[in-house]
Design a protein around this motif. Structure first.
Motif, PDB file in Angstrom:
ATOM      1  N   LEU A 121      -7.935 -10.135   9.377  1.00 58.17           N
ATOM      2  CA  LEU A 121      -7.952 -10.319   7.923  1.00 58.17           C
ATOM      3  C   LEU A 121      -8.487  -9.053   7.269  1.00 58.17           C
ATOM      4  N   GLU A 122      -7.614  -8.366   6.525  1.00 50.12           N
ATOM      5  CA  GLU A 122      -8.028  -7.094   5.949  1.00 50.12           C
ATOM      6  C   GLU A 122      -8.992  -7.299   4.783  1.00 50.12           C
TER       7      GLU A 122
ATOM      8  N   LYS B  79      -7.200  -1.407   3.636  1.00 52.07           N
ATOM      9  CA  LYS B  79      -5.824  -1.817   3.862  1.00 52.07           C
ATOM     10  C   LYS B  79      -5.480  -1.539   5.326  1.00 52.07           C
ATOM     11  N   ILE B  80      -4.685  -2.415   5.911  1.00 52.84           N
ATOM     12  CA  ILE B  80      -4.210  -2.190   7.272  1.00 52.84           C
ATOM     13  C   ILE B  80      -2.754  -1.772   7.186  1.00 52.84           C
ATOM     14  N   VAL B  81      -2.481  -0.534   7.585  1.00 53.97           N
ATOM     15  CA  VAL B  81      -1.132   0.028   7.534  1.00 53.97           C
ATOM     16  C   VAL B  81      -0.735   0.423   8.952  1.00 53.97           C
ATOM     17  N   ASP B  82       0.306  -0.232   9.485  1.00 55.06           N
ATOM     18  CA  ASP B  82       0.737  -0.008  10.876  1.00 55.06           C
ATOM     19  C   ASP B  82      -0.416  -0.206  11.856  1.00 55.06           C
ATOM     20  N   GLY B  83      -1.303  -1.124  11.523  1.00 52.82           N
ATOM     21  CA  GLY B  83      -2.421  -1.435  12.408  1.00 52.82           C
ATOM     22  C   GLY B  83      -3.643  -0.571  12.208  1.00 52.82           C
ATOM     23  N   TYR B  84      -3.530   0.463  11.390  1.00 50.31           N
ATOM     24  CA  TYR B  84      -4.650   1.384  11.164  1.00 50.31           C
ATOM     25  C   TYR B  84      -5.403   1.010   9.886  1.00 50.31           C
TER      26      TYR B  84
END
Length: 802
Positions: free
Chosen positions: A611-612, A150-155
């Protein structure tokens, strides 16, 4: 069952009610998926049985492909394709109000691999079955595969992957074929008939339970087997702490690639590797003995292929069985073992060649360590007879040295074939990484360029292009991919090129729709789709791509006269959970995307998409939509790559270094149909051996580089503090190990050529057509045919086709 849609519908409804205990109107989409999967498995069961019976009756040589990874992807669509029943099923389901695509979406992506290694293994299994070759896979049934990203705030955030949450409709559990695997304990010696023998005593017993998955060949009745092993507690654990024993046991097949930054993780990884080979070889030997009684001709009927060094313990494990269980002498056992095992190397990175500390290896696998010690002693004596007095050479080639067991050395010493996976890769192995071994055993070394199954990566994933090819040159290429070369005759045919353009546009629209649904971001399907999807690693140089996008952004902001054709940069990648540098690059990509995509001055010309959770089913939408295939690894670092092949097969044009299989793509497509830039392998090797590279010179003498480098640390990206300082330091303080700054100028220049070529639509479409025409060589059918003939010496099993 699948002869016509009426018959299918009748049996499908009956099966659903029996399986689910409910009426069709009450069934869920998952019920409907499970029912279809079960019907297909029943449909192929007779062929599966007959395939195994035929192999047993013919007693022909079989290959067993041992791999720590098998990245299968979803199987429903590929099984329908290979069986030739998709149309009947789709029409029948439509009559019942069921969307087949929705059922396909219900299937989990089995994440039993990290990337190229596991996907290659899956392609090879597909080709073995489709070519009617007697070959099977052996792997681990991880409860949790590679993490969900998952990408959360870019991380990047890692979540457990749950592919078995709803079971696996394709597998068959075979508890009657379980194998007992021993860890820890001690070795006892005893005499029998004047011979010293050994046994493993007081070990921790783990039960390896097989789950068999059918591997269905394309339009043939051959159904091979992928056997995945699950670790379960033994019914006789011999321990007081049963709960701890249960946890320790189940952890062996719980996660793909457990974190090995500490000793506990290292022990678990080594446990997994031995678990795989002990279970697989125990099963292979048991099956062989039932048919043949004695193992003296084992190597004439069985070949065991190890996919990289993870399964290299197959060598001492087979020796253990032959010595301790079968009573062979050392010389007899070594003759059989060293003529049974073949080995593929997948890396040019010396740090990726596995080594295990003796302090971990010996207590965990005491008998195996004894055998490896003996192999090492005898191998060093053999080297001494070849190179008397050359202690340095023997020290460098030893299997055990300086407190380490060197797995690649063991693989070479104990196998009859060692192959690289591309021409340049094999040459580097011979000249550099394994030069001493090549000098000692030149007859073992050979090259087998990787391939991909065109059935999944073209026919299944891109039906629009498949139909165009069929309409243009007929369907012969499906069974003989080399016939794709006939498309060269159409590469200048305007009518064909217009149809090819429409296909590409359709596929770009499909991917654009997916991007919008997942991210709410609209991308221009008339823009160049410039794609880099692969594992996130410094040597693959996603960073070079990002720095160049930063430069383009700067130019567009500062120079109103600067124009480029609109470009959508698409990334997909997972970084290993403990690989913090790679995770910072992911954050950099996403931070740049946020800045660019929200800047009204440039967003019509530049878009960036990350694309995550990149995986097989997502890749099946990405490859057909790509215009540009980014293959920009540091020359000499990529063994082969297979994404480059999937892109070209779908009409993308490669932008790359002369690395891995890019070299052979260039040979196949010609210089006018590819964009090559940057350092060559010999240049990189020269810098590494003799020095002379100073990255700061490029920083000080190229204003473009200085600007983007400073933007990493000067607040250009808000709210990230000093997050990108390690990237900045890696390029300047640590002197840019992968020559990103050295190749920046050449990369920027070749990107200008890409832009110019794309503006000439006829030229670009001709390049695209020529790439498709040349891609037949990169079918895994060609690769497997070469393995079969030149390494494994297995022959085609003549069976009926559908």
């Amino acid at each position: 069952m699948f002869s016509n849609k009426e018959s299918f519908k009748r049996l499908y409804l009956k099966k659903l009610e029996r399986m689910c205990g409910k009426k069709f109107d009450e069934s869920t989409i998952r019920d409907q998926f499970q029912t279809l999967g079960s019907l297909i498995r029943e449909h192929i069961s007779q062929d599966w049985i007959e395939t195994n019976e035929r192999y047993r009756a013919d007693n022909e040589k079989q290959v067993y492909y041992l791999s720590i990874e098998f990245l299968l992807g979803r199987l429903l669509g590929s099984n329908l394709l290979n069986l030739g029943i998709r149309d009947v099923v789709e029409e029948g389901l439509n009559d019942l109000g069921i969307d087949l695509h929705q059922l396909e979406e219900m299937e989990a992506d089995a994440g039993l691999g990290n990337g190229g290694l596991g996907r290659l293994a899956a392609c090879f299994l597909d080709s073995l079955a489709s070519l009617n070759l007697p070959g099977h896979g052996c792997g681990i049934r991880y409860k949790h595969g590679l993490f969900d990203q998952k990408i959360v705030d870019g991380y990047q955030v890692e979540l457990p992957e749950q592919w078995l949450r709803h079971g696996n409709v394709w597998e068959v559990r075979r508890p009657e074929n379980a194998v007992e695997v021993n860890f820890w304990g001690k070795v006892e010696s005893y005499q029998e008939d004047g011979k010293w023998l050994f046994r493993h005593a007081n070990g921790e017993k783990v039960l390896a339970v097989p789950y068999d998955v059918p591997v269905i060949g394309y339009e043939t009745k051959t159904v091979n087997t992928l056997r995945l092993w699950s670790a379960e507690p033994s019914p006789y654990p011999h321990t007081k702490d049963v709960l701890q024993y249960k946890r320790d046991t189940e952890s062996v097949s719980e996660f793909l690639y457990p974190d090995d930054t500490h000793d506990d993780g290292k022990i678990l990884r080594l446990k997994q590797q031995y678990f795989l080979v002990a279970a697989s070889i125990g099963s292979i030997v048991r099956s062989y003995r039932l048919k043949n009684g004695h193992l003296k001709d084992f190597h004439k009927r069985v070949t065991i292929h190890i996919n990289d060094t993870h399964p290299v313990l197959a060598i001492p494990e087979l020796m253990r069985i032959l010595l301790d269980d079968e009573g062979f002498s050392w010389e007899e056992a070594w003759e059989i073992t060293s003529n049974t095992i073949s080995y593929t190397n997948h890396t040019t990175l010396s740090e990726a060649l596995e080594k295990w500390q003796i302090s971990i290896f010996q207590p965990l696998l005491p008998r195996i360590y004894m055998i490896v010690e003996e192999i090492n002693e005898r191998y060093c004596k053999e080297l001494w007879s070849k190179y008397p007095g050359d202690w340095q050479r023997i020290e460098q080639m030893a299997i055990i040295a300086h407190g380490l067991v060197k797995m690649a050395h063991l693989a070479i010493a104990g196998s009859y074939s060692v192959n690289g996976v591309a021409k340049i890769h094999t040459d580097i192995l011979k000249k550099r990484e394994m030069r001493l071994f090549y000098e000692a055993h030149p007859e073992k070394f050979n090259s087998k360029t990787n391939g991909i199954t065109h059935r999944r990566w073209l026919i299944k994933s891109n039906p629009q292009l498949t139909q165009l090819i069929n309409d243009s040159i007929g369907e012969g290429w499906i069974h003989e991919p080399s016939k794709l070369s006939s498309l060269k005759d159409l590469a200048n045919d305007q009518s064909f090129l217009e149809k090819l353009s429409k296909v590409k546009q359709t596929r770009k629209q499909i991917l654009a729709k997916r991007i919008f649904e997942q991210q709410g971001l609209k991308v221009d399907t008339d823009s160049i789709f410039d794609v880099q999807v692969k594992r996130l690693h410094a040597y693959k140089r996603q960073l070079l791509n990002v720095l160049h996008i930063m430069y383009l952004y700067n130019r567009l902001k500062e120079d109103s006269s600067f124009e480029i054709h609109p470009r959508t940069f698409i990334f997909g990648a997972k970084a290993s959970p403990g690989y913090y540098y790679a995770k910072k690059v992911i954050k950099l990509i996403n931070s740049l995307a946020e800045k660019v995509n929200n800047d009204k001055d440039v967003r019509e010309q530049l878009k960036i998409v990350f694309l995550e959770n990149y995986r097989v089913s997502l890749a099946e939408d990405i490859f057909p939509a790509a215009d540009v295939s980014e293959q920009i690894s540091t020359a000499s670092k990529e063994a082969s790559g297979t994404g480059n092949m999937k892109f070209m097969m779908n009409g993308a044009v490669t932008l790359g270094t002369l690395d891995g299989a890019n070299v052979e793509i260039l040979e196949e497509v010609g210089q006018e149909n590819i964009f090559i830039f940057g350092l060559k392998a010999d240049d990189v090797l020269h810098y590494q051996q003799h020095g002379g590279y100073n990255s700061s010179e490029y920083y000080h003498h190229d204003g473009r580089i200085e600007q983007v480098m400073e933007q990493l640390i000067n607040g250009f990206f808000p709210n990230v503090q000093d997050h990108f300082e390690p990237i900045y330091d890696s390029l300047l303080v640590q002197n840019d190990e992968y020559f990103v700054l050295k190749d920046f100028g050449a990369y920027a220049k070749i990107q200008e050529q890409v832009n110019e070529a794309y503006l000439n639509r006829t030229r670009w479409l001709t390049m695209s057509a020529n790439n498709i025409a040349a891609s037949g060589y990169f079918s895994s059918d060609r690769t497997i045919a070469q393995y079969a003939e030149e390494i494994w010496r297995i022959t085609n099993s003549r069976v009926k086709s559908y």
